[in-house]
Design a protein around this motif. Structure first.
Motif, PDB file in Angstrom:
ATOM      1  N   PRO B 250     -23.601 -77.366  19.750  1.00 41.53           N
ATOM      2  CA  PRO B 250     -24.327 -76.142  19.430  1.00 41.53           C
ATOM      3  C   PRO B 250     -23.649 -74.841  19.884  1.00 41.53           C
ATOM      4  CG  PRO B 250     -25.235 -77.093  21.409  1.00 41.53           C
ATOM      5  CD  PRO B 250     -24.152 -78.019  20.963  1.00 41.53           C
ATOM      6  N   GLU B 251     -22.558 -74.926  20.654  1.00 42.41           N
ATOM      7  CA  GLU B 251     -21.976 -73.713  21.262  1.00 42.41           C
ATOM      8  C   GLU B 251     -21.755 -72.595  20.239  1.00 42.41           C
ATOM      9  OE1 GLU B 251     -21.055 -76.763  21.877  1.00 42.41           O
ATOM     10  OE2 GLU B 251     -21.128 -77.045  24.049  1.00 42.41           O
ATOM     11  N   ARG B 252     -21.329 -72.993  19.033  1.00 48.91           N
ATOM     12  CA  ARG B 252     -21.010 -72.007  17.996  1.00 48.91           C
ATOM     13  C   ARG B 252     -22.191 -71.086  17.665  1.00 48.91           C
ATOM     14  NH1 ARG B 252     -16.999 -71.196  14.626  1.00 48.91           N
ATOM     15  NH2 ARG B 252     -17.324 -70.517  12.481  1.00 48.91           N
ATOM     16  N   PHE B 253     -23.387 -71.618  17.865  1.00 46.26           N
ATOM     17  CA  PHE B 253     -24.590 -70.861  17.472  1.00 46.26           C
ATOM     18  C   PHE B 253     -25.441 -70.418  18.661  1.00 46.26           C
ATOM     19  CE2 PHE B 253     -23.316 -73.414  13.844  1.00 46.26           C
ATOM     20  CZ  PHE B 253     -23.223 -72.428  12.879  1.00 46.26           C
ATOM     21  N   GLU B 254     -24.912 -70.611  19.852  1.00 46.33           N
ATOM     22  CA  GLU B 254     -25.682 -70.225  21.044  1.00 46.33           C
ATOM     23  C   GLU B 254     -24.866 -69.245  21.873  1.00 46.33           C
ATOM     24  OE1 GLU B 254     -26.810 -73.820  23.085  1.00 46.33           O
ATOM     25  OE2 GLU B 254     -28.288 -74.359  21.563  1.00 46.33           O
ATOM     26  N   VAL B 255     -25.074 -67.954  21.657  1.00 41.07           N
ATOM     27  CA  VAL B 255     -24.319 -66.944  22.395  1.00 41.07           C
ATOM     28  C   VAL B 255     -25.213 -66.289  23.451  1.00 41.07           C
ATOM     29  CG1 VAL B 255     -22.682 -66.473  20.542  1.00 41.07           C
ATOM     30  CG2 VAL B 255     -24.819 -65.182  20.636  1.00 41.07           C
ATOM     31  N   GLY B 256     -24.585 -65.817  24.504  1.00 41.34           N
ATOM     32  CA  GLY B 256     -25.354 -65.188  25.584  1.00 41.34           C
ATOM     33  C   GLY B 256     -25.893 -66.234  26.545  1.00 41.34           C
ATOM     34  N   SER B 257     -26.594 -65.745  27.559  1.00 40.53           N
ATOM     35  CA  SER B 257     -27.096 -66.642  28.599  1.00 40.53           C
ATOM     36  C   SER B 257     -28.238 -67.505  28.072  1.00 40.53           C
ATOM     37  CB  SER B 257     -27.618 -65.820  29.781  1.00 40.53           C
ATOM     38  OG  SER B 257     -26.646 -64.908  30.231  1.00 40.53           O
ATOM     39  N   PRO B 258     -28.123 -68.821  28.186  1.00 40.26           N
ATOM     40  CA  PRO B 258     -29.236 -69.683  27.764  1.00 40.26           C
ATOM     41  C   PRO B 258     -30.504 -69.331  28.541  1.00 40.26           C
ATOM     42  CG  PRO B 258     -27.258 -70.973  28.214  1.00 40.26           C
ATOM     43  CD  PRO B 258     -26.985 -69.587  28.704  1.00 40.26           C
ATOM     44  N   ASN B 259     -31.614 -69.395  27.860  1.00 41.54           N
ATOM     45  CA  ASN B 259     -32.887 -69.017  28.481  1.00 41.54           C
ATOM     46  C   ASN B 259     -33.479 -70.211  29.219  1.00 41.54           C
ATOM     47  OD1 ASN B 259     -35.417 -68.154  29.176  1.00 41.54           O
ATOM     48  ND2 ASN B 259     -35.898 -67.288  27.162  1.00 41.54           N
ATOM     49  N   ILE B 260     -32.962 -70.432  30.433  1.00 47.36           N
ATOM     50  CA  ILE B 260     -33.389 -71.617  31.191  1.00 47.36           C
ATOM     51  C   ILE B 260     -34.859 -71.512  31.611  1.00 47.36           C
ATOM     52  CG2 ILE B 260     -32.466 -70.720  33.380  1.00 47.36           C
ATOM     53  CD1 ILE B 260     -32.575 -74.409  32.251  1.00 47.36           C
TER      54      ILE B 260
END
Lengths: 388, 388
Positions: B250-260
């Motif tokens: 999924p990295e290609r579509f997940e930019v910025g800090s993940p919302n943990i």
């Protein structure tokens, strides 16, 4: 969950941790009580949620000394904000885009994408390599030689902490009517900034960094002088019969259910900043930066990449003798110290600082960094020195 | 904060409320302890956060019976997911796009935007107006007449609750190799769905609705058969030196800090669904729907817009004699009942159901709707009837 051993957290540039106690508390309490979909004239819970959103906008505008015509647009992150702004600009072939040497991939990858569609001319603002000092005289000549159309400046570098003189840079840029964007991810709520004086068309903020709020909320200040096209389309809760997005700001740029969980946390965070005062937070953060520098200076196997003249925030990049930054990161982790190693999503900054591609070990403090953190860090640095 | 008077909450289609107790509890606890930036091989807190993200992906894949080649991409909302998918498709002039009559503005406004750049031919899947029954025979002819290139179906309508026979529709669509997208905002975690059998290329979910998680997290299942271009650019924490986004999903579509923060809440929510079982949640939700229908049937000033044959979820749109839906909403609010009135960000659905532009009063239940809610609602409906 794993053990609760105290970890010395020096990764505040990634996200401040911990948050003020009131942020956790209020967010939990508010979401339990009003965790509904924000709405206008719907039901009382939705109205209460809406009031909280409006109040948060007002407090952010006040915190940044914005002019009355300014609006806050909430997004899910600073990265999303930067995408909305930069992808939304009215691009044309041949535009000159100036960036600082310290831009994050949230800027550089967006520009790289835009550069595939438009022939844009990317220029880097002159900064002295040795001192990390913005050379305003030289920048004046740059602008004179190639008229700036868009100027994007990271207010403080997430790699070396250097603070840009945004007022002066944008004053110069505005003599050419350039569009000006400041990335305040590392400074909103930390460095006193008067956006009524700084000529930024857009100021981007991250809720979860120097604003001490939670993840999931970011945004930008919008002065509405520059028209941008929306990037995201969807329901806005108002004007639903319109197949287009409404013209109103912020509605035009806020699609889907507002994140009242994160906004309530941000609300508590901004109130905490107001009560603590931005001056006090800055003072404490600078004290912690000085403690960090003094501590690291004791180790001659560590080289710090410090801005020599320019103001800087509590973000210190280091290179350790004989070991790659990732290896040092692992040892620090084993010794109970959390840092971030590598390129910090800012390869340009590392290229500029000649630390590419190896990267650095980045230590970053916050208002909450305490004596115990420094003690654990000292122990870990001793261990590395003794085992080198 | 305002008073804590019990409010009968019938706005679960906007967001489920309350959440399971464990969601509030775990989210607060986890964020206090591990509220850092998710990272690989960084420090132990970041690793713990990453494990939680990975675990949440796995649980969502399992919940929806996905094939092993499927990936979960997290976004900040179902709306953002729909933008990423639809704006990312390889559009060409002349493509035939089929939608259900019930699509939300998260689909319709995105298509309207795409329609400004490409000459696309928008078609509505045949549904009987009276029964709200998908007419598969007729759809077969539609597809035969105008080859489907993209087919987008709302799994359950957020206006009338009608559930679409997605397996059958997508089986037909796939005989033409159409790209298939299902919007599961109102069904993920509620309606047992076997995505190893349903031929959806993309399945969109919202964390904060039927998955009983918090706001701020949504996503989509990605089978990677259909290539889409990214919509958002930025840091990915990996492959940082690459001026482009990494190729990996999924990295290609997940930019910025993940919302943990939100992901930890979603993690607890999906575990709660596993433990409660999806069958039990569905059963309870259907019982609550039946109670709601029985209750409303007592009032002959209220007309329900119910699917006659098709399966439906606990979302009931109503029209009240003599009063606009917004006025009824206000009275219900005064009587302690929370509903959503108007067009519900789905003007197309209302057009189809002939409730445009006035809209409806929408009542929506959840697993947690209880006797007290129904009692308060009965009192409010009595009041409206007596004062009509």
């Amino acid at each position: 969950m794993a053990s609760k051993k105290k970890i010395a957290y020096f990764d505040n540039a990634a996200t401040t941790f911990p948050k003020p106690e009131i942020v956790y508390q209020f967010m939990d309490e508010f979401y339990r009580q009003y965790g509904v979909n924000v709405g206008r004239g719907q039901h009382s819970l939705a109205n209460e949620a809406r009031l909280r959103v409006d109040d948060t906008r007002k407090r952010i505008l006040r915190l940044l000394h914005c002019t009355p015509d300014s609006k806050v647009v909430f997004t899910s992150s600073a990265t999303e904000s930067m995408n909305v702004i930069l992808q939304g600009l009215p691009w044309e072939n041949g535009m000159n885009v100036y960036v600082s040497p310290f831009e994050h991939n949230a800027v550089m990858r967006v520009l790289n994408h835009i550069g595939k569609k438009y022939n844009i001319n990317l220029q880097v603002l002159h900064v002295e390599e040795k001192t990390l000092f913005y050379d305003l005289e030289s920048i004046k000549y740059q602008f004179h030689d190639q008229t700036p159309h868009v100027v994007i400046v990271s207010h403080a570098s997430n790699v070396c902490g250097a603070v840009a003189p945004i007022k002066e840079i944008f004053d110069l840029a505005k003599t050419y009517n350039a569009v000006t964007v400041v990335d305040m991810a590392q400074t909103a709520g930390l460095i006193k900034t008067d956006l009524s004086v700084v000529k930024a068309d857009f100021a981007v903020f991250a809720g979860h960094k120097t604003l001490y709020g939670p993840l999931g909320i970011g945004g930008f200040i919008f002065k509405n002088d520059v028209k941008i096209n929306p990037l995201l389309y969807g329901g806005t809760g108002v004007d639903s019969a319109n197949p287009d997005l409404p013209e109103e700001i912020p509605e035009r740029f806020e699609v889907g259910s507002p994140n009242i969980l994160a906004i309530s946390g941000l609300n508590a965070a901004v109130k905490w900043i107001e009560n603590t005062t931005i001056e006090e937070i800055y003072k404490r953060e600078q004290e912690n930066k000085k403690k960090l520098i003094s501590l690291i200076k004791n180790y001659d196997n560590i080289k710090m990449l410090l801005p020599e003249k320019e103001e800087s925030i509590g973000v210190i990049s280091c290179v350790f003798d004989d070991y790659a930054s990732d290896s040092i990161g692992k040892v620090l982790d084993e010794q109970g110290v959390a840092v971030r190693t590598g390129l910090h999503c800012s390869p340009s900054a590392h290229r500029f600082m000649k630390t590419f591609p190896a990267g650095t070990v980045r230590f970053s403090v916050s208002y909450f960094t305490g004596e115990e953190d420094f003690e654990i860090l000292a122990g870990a640095l001793d261990y590395i020195q003794n085992n080198s």
